[in-house]
Design a protein around this motif. Structure first.
Motif, PDB file in Angstrom:
ATOM      1  N   ASP A 286       0.859  -1.181   0.000  1.00 48.43           N
ATOM      2  CA  ASP A 286       0.000   0.000   0.000  1.00 48.43           C
ATOM      3  C   ASP A 286       0.898   1.235   0.000  1.00 48.43           C
ATOM      4  O   ASP A 286       1.742   1.399   0.892  1.00 48.43           O
ATOM      5  CB  ASP A 286      -0.910   0.002   1.238  1.00 48.43           C
ATOM      6  N   TYR A 287       0.700   2.104  -1.015  1.00 38.85           N
ATOM      7  CA  TYR A 287       1.656   3.197  -1.193  1.00 38.85           C
ATOM      8  C   TYR A 287       0.951   4.503  -1.500  1.00 38.85           C
ATOM      9  O   TYR A 287       0.058   4.556  -2.351  1.00 38.85           O
ATOM     10  CB  TYR A 287       2.617   2.855  -2.339  1.00 38.85           C
ATOM     11  N   ASP A 289       1.587   7.718  -3.233  1.00 40.07           N
ATOM     12  CA  ASP A 289       2.532   8.233  -4.221  1.00 40.07           C
ATOM     13  C   ASP A 289       2.315   9.732  -4.420  1.00 40.07           C
ATOM     14  O   ASP A 289       1.291  10.158  -4.939  1.00 40.07           O
ATOM     15  CB  ASP A 289       2.345   7.487  -5.548  1.00 40.07           C
ATOM     16  N   GLY A 325       5.072   4.121   2.280  1.00 39.15           N
ATOM     17  CA  GLY A 325       4.548   2.834   1.841  1.00 39.15           C
ATOM     18  C   GLY A 325       4.716   1.766   2.899  1.00 39.15           C
ATOM     19  O   GLY A 325       5.616   1.825   3.744  1.00 39.15           O
TER      20      GLY A 325
END
Length: 791
Positions: A286-287, A289, A325
């Motif tokens: 899970d990031y 960005d 993340g």
């Protein structure tokens, strides 16, 4: 026999008495292709006619006498001249002048074909297709024939990953940066998209899948204009983009400036499942960005004389993607019972910038289209990437068993490129010759320092640290020629030679690798226009796919204790031979049969070591890949307010592994169908509904699951205020992301999925002001190939 003799006599007389009329059709910017040329006798009867080729050149044959020559092109005033033919006549340069009234009529009434088949490319006329209105560059590529844009990868169906050109020059961007650029490109600025499955010799031979050329619209001389645009995108997070472009063109001076700024976040969701012999890992990534990007462009062109043009261009950008993340690994035993959980959390701090300078000059040698173009370029790219992470182990009850590792990786990369090129167009009678050369020098310095931070104080780990230096020198030359054998048959041939020398040195391991080769890249095209409704094309081309610079870097980039990615400095280029046969019926139905073979192919290998249960991402040359299939594209308007463009493709994949990678090739076929519809609700309002479906298929090392996309859009133009409002809901059902990407290496099965905020809502508001009669000369850089591989 008497009749035969009479026919021969008459035919011979016509040949002996015929004379040639030739000329070069241009406007203020350059050559005009596909202009109509008609020759009439004194009574007004049409004697003969033709169209100008890609260089604006035309040639017709008539007998001696008095005639009127008429040259016309959509949106321009007609050119007429009375002539007397006693010998061959060269009309020289024929300058067409834009007609404002006719140009408005073109916008309202023109029914130019949406898809057009040329000798070496398929052209999608964006400005004539309501389907593509109201979006950005990404939206248009999604509806372009035979083009697939997904998860940052741009490809021609059945050809593989493809390269992008802007106005005929290679773009350096790929992946996320390419997507970001296309999203900032207003659809109203695009005239057409060329899908070049077998690119001519003039273009760099790089890219196995062919080229996709975006051609921007041209405005008018002696004017200025400004466009401002604000875009808000809502996904799980959100980001906002502001763009402004200013263009000025008066007399001999042309100026183009633009700035763009994006601030916000995107959500990246990934999943990897690894099936070891004794247990099963379910890894969630899970990031957040960041989309913090700033870019600017400055271009100045000056017409020193009627024959000499000089120019300078700067392009720069600063981006800070990064973000926070987490990687969570759930480990199950053979009975599918949870054994433990490994959680890795970290923050990426990334800063990337690039500077590109271009000096260019164009010299017209005569009025027949002979010209020389010279480019000199410098490019610098720098990337600083720091990642600070810790790894914590939990039991099956969620109780912490302590921090098992902590690390700080600091990666720096600097790339510099110098290049120069020269292109010459030199038509000789009926043959349009072109030749040129390019020289390029690239140097790369990369280093990574890995510090173990589990003790609280960073300690340098020399086993995970390294310095890498790389040099690459390329010299290329090409020659091409095309001719109209008859009114119906056209042939185009080309040959490009490229010589490459590389040297890579790893200072930590004291390893070096050099490579030197010279290769030929031929191209051939045959086009036959049987009649007004049927045209046929046969083409062949050879391409090279060089590894990206990052793929050559032997650094190990650790995601956590059990996962890392590493490059391969021993990667060699891959070579692709491509054949295609196409047919166009009434310019509405375009059919293509294609076949290509890639030798010494390289790619990513997801592998694992069952003994220590780790996940490794590597690169290697290991595959010979065959692609074949058929594609059908059809555009029509069922009702006056409804326009449809549909396509169907069937693609076969067959591979052979030339190296033992402890895996078996996966072969299969893909079925893909798309339908794009635009409904005109009123003169100023439109509704868009686009959809596509891709079946599950296997090819090479991987299998991929089925995907589906449904997107809706609405656009309204406030003509009195020059405002345009657009609202788009993309991937409504969230089903277009990569899923079930499966490989089995070393007896370990891995299944991967990703969704990079494909479902989102975008609201755009744009405002235009100024005198829009501006002629823009867009130019890209001569070292775009090197810049592309840097990203």
């Amino acid at each position: 026999m008497k009749r035969l003799a009479l026919v021969i006599t008459l035919f011979s007389t016509l040949i002996l008495c015929s004379q040639t009329i030739k000329g070069n059709v241009k406007d203020a910017l350059g050559n005009i292709a596909f202009a109509d040329i008609i020759v009439k006798d004194n009574s007004g009867k049409i004697v003969t006619g033709t169209t100008s080729d890609d260089n604006g050149i035309f040639s017709v044959e008539v007998s001696k006498g008095n005639y009127k020559v008429l040259v016309s092109f959509m949106g321009y005033k007609n050119w007429e001249k009375d002539i007397t033919i006693v010998e061959n006549l060269d009309l020289g340069t024929i300058m067409l002048v834009e007609d404002a009234e006719k140009l408005e009529e073109v916008i309202i009434k023109s029914k130019k074909r949406v898809i057009q088949q040329k000798v070496d490319r398929l052209v999608f006329n964006v400005e004539k297709s309501i389907v593509a209105e109201g979006g950005n560059g990404t939206d248009i590529l999604k509806v372009a024939p035979r083009v697939r844009m997904q998860n940052g990868v741009l490809e021609i169906l059945g050809k593989g990953a493809s390269r992008l050109l802007i106005n005929g020059r290679l773009s350096p961007l790929t992946g996320e940066e390419l997507t970001a650029f296309l999203e900032t490109l207003n659809a109203s600025e695009i005239k057409e998209i060329e899908v070049i499955t077998n690119p001519p010799a003039k273009y760099e031979a790089a890219g196995q899948g062919g080229l996709i050329n975006i051609i921007l619209k041209k405005s008018k001389l002696n004017s200025w204009s400004n466009t401002s645009r604000l875009v808000y995108n809502q996904n799980k997070f959100n980001f906002t983009t502001f763009q402004n472009s200013f263009n000025y063109n008066k007399n001999k001076l042309s100026l183009i400036t633009s700035v763009s700024a994006t601030k916000g976040k995107l959500h990246n969701d990934e999943n990897l499942q690894v099936f070891y012999p004794v247990n099963f890992w379910d890894i969630d990534i899970d990031y957040e960005d960041k989309k913090d990007n700033y870019s600017g462009r400055f271009q100045l062109d000056y017409e020193a004389s009627e024959k000499v043009n000089l120019g300078f261009q700067y392009l720069g950008s600063l981006s800070q993607p990064g973000g926070f993340g987490s990687v969570t690994s759930h480990i199950f035993n053979p009975d599918n019972e949870l054994e433990s959980v490994i959680k890795n959390e970290g923050e990426n701090k990334v800063t990337r910038y690039n500077h590109a300078l271009n000096f260019h000059s164009e010299v017209k040698l005569d009025t027949l289209g002979r010209a020389i173009s010279i480019d000199a370029d410098y490019f610098q790219y720098n990337s600083d990437d720091d990642r600070d992470f810790i790894t914590e182990l939990f039991n099956n009850k969620g109780e912490s068993l302590g921090i098992t590792s902590g690390g700080l990786s600091m990666t720096d990369q600097n790339i510099e490129n110098f290049s120069s090129r020269i292109d010459v167009t030199y038509p000789i009678q009926k043959v349009q010759f072109a030749f040129g050369a390019k020289a390029s020098m690239t140097t790369i310095e990369s280093n990574i320092q890995f510090f173990n931070t589990i003790s609280g104080s960073p300690v340098l780990d020399t086993n995970r640290s390294n310095d890498f230096m790389y040099e690459e020198n390329n010299i290329a030359a090409y020659v091409s020629g095309n001719t109209n054998v008859s009114d119906k048959l056209q042939i185009k041939l080309g040959l490009r030679v490229e010589s490459t020398n590389t040297l890579g040195v790893s200072l930590q391991t004291n390893e070096s690798n050099s490579n030197s080769f010279t290769k030929l890249f031929p191209t051939a095209y045959i086009s036959y226009n049987k009649n007004e409704n049927n045209s046929f094309n046969l083409s062949y081309g050879r391409r090279i796919n060089r590894p990206r610079f990052s793929d050559l870097n032997p650094f190990k980039i650790f995601i956590n204790d059990n996962s890392f990615s590493e490059g391969n400095p021993f990667l060699k280029p891959a070579f692709t031979d491509s054949f295609e046969f196409s047919h166009s019926y009434k310019r509405n139905l375009n059919s293509s049969l294609f076949f290509s073979v890639t030798n010494n192919g390289f790619g990513v290998i997801f592998t694992s070591d069952p003994g220590v249960e780790n996940q490794i991402v590597t690169r290697d040359n290991y595959i010979t890949h065959y692609r074949y299939g058929i594609s059908e594209n059809y555009s029509f308007s069922p009702l006056s307010w409804w326009q449809n463009q549909s396509s169907v493709s069937v693609i076969g994949y067959y591979s052979k592994f030339e190296k033992n990678i402890a895996a078996d090739p996966r072969n299969g076929a893909e079925f893909r169908v798309s339908s794009n519809n635009t409904f005109s609700l009123s003169e100023n309002s439109k509704l868009v509904m686009n959809s596509w479906y891709s079946s599950a298929y296997s090819g090479g090392l991987f299998s991929l699951g089925e995907m589906f996309d449904m997107s809706l859009g609405f656009q309204h133009t406030f003509k009195r205020s020059n405002l345009k409002l657009s609202v788009f809901a993309n991937d409504i059902f969230k089903t277009s992301g990569v899923n079930n990407l499966t490989s089995v290496v070393n007896g370990v099965k891995q299944v991967y999925a990703q969704n990079y905020s494909t479902r989102n809502l975008a609201v755009s508001l744009s405002y235009n002001f100024g005198n829009k009669k501006l002629k823009i000369k867009d130019r890209t850089f001569g070292n775009d190939e090197e810049r592309r591989r840097s990203n």
